[in-house]
Design a protein around this motif. Structure first.
Motif, PDB file in Angstrom:
ATOM      1  N   ARG A  77     -60.176  27.465  63.949  1.00  0.00           N
ATOM      2  CA  ARG A  77     -60.421  26.110  64.449  1.00  0.00           C
ATOM      3  C   ARG A  77     -61.506  25.370  63.688  1.00  0.00           C
ATOM      4  N   TYR A  78     -62.436  26.075  63.055  1.00  0.00           N
ATOM      5  CA  TYR A  78     -63.467  25.403  62.259  1.00  0.00           C
ATOM      6  C   TYR A  78     -63.092  25.337  60.777  1.00  0.00           C
ATOM      7  N   ALA A  79     -62.165  26.160  60.337  1.00  0.00           N
ATOM      8  CA  ALA A  79     -61.733  26.110  58.938  1.00  0.00           C
ATOM      9  C   ALA A  79     -60.932  24.848  58.653  1.00  0.00           C
ATOM     10  N   LEU A  80     -60.152  24.423  59.624  1.00  0.00           N
ATOM     11  CA  LEU A  80     -59.315  23.243  59.408  1.00  0.00           C
ATOM     12  C   LEU A  80     -60.136  21.980  59.168  1.00  0.00           C
ATOM     13  N   ALA A  98     -61.340  20.683  67.270  1.00  0.00           N
ATOM     14  CA  ALA A  98     -62.082  21.946  67.182  1.00  0.00           C
ATOM     15  C   ALA A  98     -63.229  21.987  68.173  1.00  0.00           C
ATOM     16  N   ILE A  99     -63.879  20.866  68.382  1.00  0.00           N
ATOM     17  CA  ILE A  99     -65.010  20.825  69.309  1.00  0.00           C
ATOM     18  C   ILE A  99     -64.546  20.937  70.756  1.00  0.00           C
ATOM     19  N   ARG A 100     -63.442  20.301  71.077  1.00  0.00           N
ATOM     20  CA  ARG A 100     -62.968  20.260  72.464  1.00  0.00           C
ATOM     21  C   ARG A 100     -62.116  21.454  72.859  1.00  0.00           C
ATOM     22  N   ARG A 101     -61.645  22.229  71.921  1.00  0.00           N
ATOM     23  CA  ARG A 101     -60.754  23.347  72.213  1.00  0.00           C
ATOM     24  C   ARG A 101     -61.537  24.490  72.847  1.00  0.00           C
ATOM     25  N   ASP A 102     -60.918  25.157  73.796  1.00  0.00           N
ATOM     26  CA  ASP A 102     -61.541  26.320  74.429  1.00  0.00           C
ATOM     27  C   ASP A 102     -61.610  27.453  73.417  1.00  0.00           C
ATOM     28  N   PRO A 103     -62.770  28.055  73.283  1.00  0.00           N
ATOM     29  CA  PRO A 103     -62.853  29.174  72.346  1.00  0.00           C
ATOM     30  C   PRO A 103     -62.114  30.377  72.898  1.00  0.00           C
ATOM     31  N   GLY A 104     -61.107  30.788  72.198  1.00  0.00           N
ATOM     32  CA  GLY A 104     -60.321  31.943  72.608  1.00  0.00           C
ATOM     33  C   GLY A 104     -60.679  33.141  71.762  1.00  0.00           C
ATOM     34  N   PRO A 105     -60.193  34.308  72.145  1.00  0.00           N
ATOM     35  CA  PRO A 105     -60.530  35.507  71.390  1.00  0.00           C
ATOM     36  C   PRO A 105     -59.868  35.565  70.026  1.00  0.00           C
ATOM     37  N   GLY A 106     -58.750  34.895  69.851  1.00  0.00           N
ATOM     38  CA  GLY A 106     -58.027  34.961  68.583  1.00  0.00           C
ATOM     39  C   GLY A 106     -57.815  33.592  67.972  1.00  0.00           C
ATOM     40  N   PRO A 107     -57.118  33.535  66.867  1.00  0.00           N
ATOM     41  CA  PRO A 107     -56.853  32.250  66.232  1.00  0.00           C
ATOM     42  C   PRO A 107     -55.955  31.393  67.100  1.00  0.00           C
ATOM     43  N   GLN A 108     -56.161  30.088  66.989  1.00  0.00           N
ATOM     44  CA  GLN A 108     -55.383  29.152  67.769  1.00  0.00           C
ATOM     45  C   GLN A 108     -54.667  28.207  66.816  1.00  0.00           C
ATOM     46  N   PRO A 109     -53.503  27.722  67.192  1.00  0.00           N
ATOM     47  CA  PRO A 109     -52.795  26.791  66.306  1.00  0.00           C
ATOM     48  C   PRO A 109     -53.598  25.484  66.177  1.00  0.00           C
ATOM     49  N   PRO A 110     -53.669  24.911  64.986  1.00  0.00           N
ATOM     50  CA  PRO A 110     -54.494  23.729  64.770  1.00  0.00           C
ATOM     51  C   PRO A 110     -53.876  22.481  65.362  1.00  0.00           C
ATOM     52  N   THR A 111     -54.692  21.652  65.886  1.00  0.00           N
ATOM     53  CA  THR A 111     -54.334  20.309  66.343  1.00  0.00           C
ATOM     54  C   THR A 111     -53.074  20.270  67.196  1.00  0.00           C
ATOM     55  N   ALA A 112     -52.843  21.335  67.972  1.00  0.00           N
ATOM     56  CA  ALA A 112     -51.658  21.349  68.823  1.00  0.00           C
ATOM     57  C   ALA A 112     -51.760  20.259  69.880  1.00  0.00           C
ATOM     58  N   SER A 113     -52.916  20.095  70.426  1.00  0.00           N
ATOM     59  CA  SER A 113     -53.130  18.999  71.381  1.00  0.00           C
ATOM     60  C   SER A 113     -54.618  18.817  71.581  1.00  0.00           C
ATOM     61  N   MET A 114     -54.954  17.625  71.992  1.00  0.00           N
ATOM     62  CA  MET A 114     -56.341  17.341  72.310  1.00  0.00           C
ATOM     63  C   MET A 114     -56.435  17.125  73.816  1.00  0.00           C
ATOM     64  N   PRO A 115     -57.351  17.826  74.482  1.00  0.00           N
ATOM     65  CA  PRO A 115     -57.450  17.653  75.946  1.00  0.00           C
ATOM     66  C   PRO A 115     -57.987  16.282  76.292  1.00  0.00           C
ATOM     67  N   PHE A 170     -47.357  30.777  59.843  1.00  0.00           N
ATOM     68  CA  PHE A 170     -47.107  32.099  59.287  1.00  0.00           C
ATOM     69  C   PHE A 170     -48.333  33.013  59.243  1.00  0.00           C
ATOM     70  N   VAL A 171     -49.530  32.447  59.096  1.00  0.00           N
ATOM     71  CA  VAL A 171     -50.756  33.252  59.025  1.00  0.00           C
ATOM     72  C   VAL A 171     -51.808  32.583  59.906  1.00  0.00           C
ATOM     73  N   PRO A 172     -51.662  32.673  61.227  1.00  0.00           N
ATOM     74  CA  PRO A 172     -52.565  31.939  62.106  1.00  0.00           C
ATOM     75  C   PRO A 172     -54.031  32.359  61.999  1.00  0.00           C
ATOM     76  N   VAL A 173     -54.297  33.545  61.489  1.00  0.00           N
ATOM     77  CA  VAL A 173     -55.689  33.960  61.354  1.00  0.00           C
ATOM     78  C   VAL A 173     -56.415  33.079  60.324  1.00  0.00           C
ATOM     79  N   LEU A 174     -55.701  32.521  59.367  1.00  0.00           N
ATOM     80  CA  LEU A 174     -56.292  31.609  58.382  1.00  0.00           C
ATOM     81  C   LEU A 174     -56.505  30.206  58.939  1.00  0.00           C
ATOM     82  N   ALA A 175     -55.904  29.923  60.071  1.00  0.00           N
ATOM     83  CA  ALA A 175     -56.005  28.591  60.671  1.00  0.00           C
ATOM     84  C   ALA A 175     -57.081  28.592  61.753  1.00  0.00           C
TER      85      ALA A 175
END
Length: 155
Positions: free
Chosen positions: A73-76, A138-155, A66-71
Motif C-alpha cells: 500500500r505504500y509502494a504504490l 494508502a492512508i485511509r486503508r485498514d492495515p492488514g496482515p498481508g498485501p492488499q490490492p491497490p486503489t480497490a476502493s476508498m472508504p 499476479f504478484v500482490p506482495v509487490l503491490a
C-alpha cells in the motif's frame, strides 16, 4: 465520500501509457535525427517514456493481480510520486532547453520536442492525480496482515 474503483485508475493508467508512447516517439525521433547533437533533457524525456510505458504502467496493472506482495500500500504512492517527479523534471528541462517558440518555426524535430514537452506536462498532471489518489487510499486503508490490492476502493 466519493468512491474510486479500478475503472478510474485503468483509464488514468491508459492515458498515461498513451502519453508516454507519444513522448517516446517524439523524443526517439529527435535522437535519431540529431545524430551529433545530444541533449540530456531529450534523453531524460526518452527515459521517462520508457520508464512509464514499460515499467510503471505494467507494474500498476499487473502486480496487484499476479504478484500482490509487490503491490504494498505504500509502494504504490511511492512509485507514482517518483514518476511524477521524473515527468516534472523532464518536461521543465526540455522546455528550458528549447527556449522560446520562435526558434522552432521551420524545424519539425524542434516542433516535435515542443509537443513532447507539452505531453510531458500533461503526463505530469496525470501522475499528480494518481499520486494523490493512491496516497489517500494508502492512508485511509485498514492495515492488514498481508498485501492488499491497490486503489480497490476508498472508504
Amino acid at each position: 465520500m466519493p468512491k474510486f474503483d479500478f475503472p478510474l485508475f485503468y483509464i488514468l493508467r491508459g492515458v498515461q501509457a498513451v502519453f508516454a508512447i507519444v513522448v517516446l516517439g517524439l523524443t526517439g525521433h529527435a535522437v535519431n535525427e540529431w545524430d551529433g547533437w545530444q541533449s540530456d533533457s531529450v534523453n531524460f524525456m526518452l527515459f521517462n517514456g520508457v520508464w512509464t510505458f514499460f515499467i510503471v504502467v505494467p507494474y500498476f496493472i499487473l502486480a496487484p493481480i499476479f504478484v500482490p506482495v509487490l503491490a504494498h500500500r505504500y509502494a504504490l504512492p511511492a512509485v507514482d510520486g517518483v514518476t511524477m517527479i521524473f515527468w516534472f523534471a523532464g518536461f521543465i528541462a526540455l522546455a528550458v532547453d528549447l527556449g522560446d517558440t520562435s526558434g522552432c518555426s521551420h524545424n519539425s524535430v524542434c516542433q516535435g520536442l515542443q509537443a513532447a514537452a507539452a505531453f510531458g506536462a500533461f503526463n505530469w498532471a496525470l501522475f499528480v492525480a494518481t499520486t494523490v489518489l493512491n496516497t489517500m487510499t494508502a492512508i485511509r486503508r485498514d492495515p492488514g496482515p498481508g498485501p492488499q490490492p491497490p486503489t480497490a476502493s476508498m472508504p
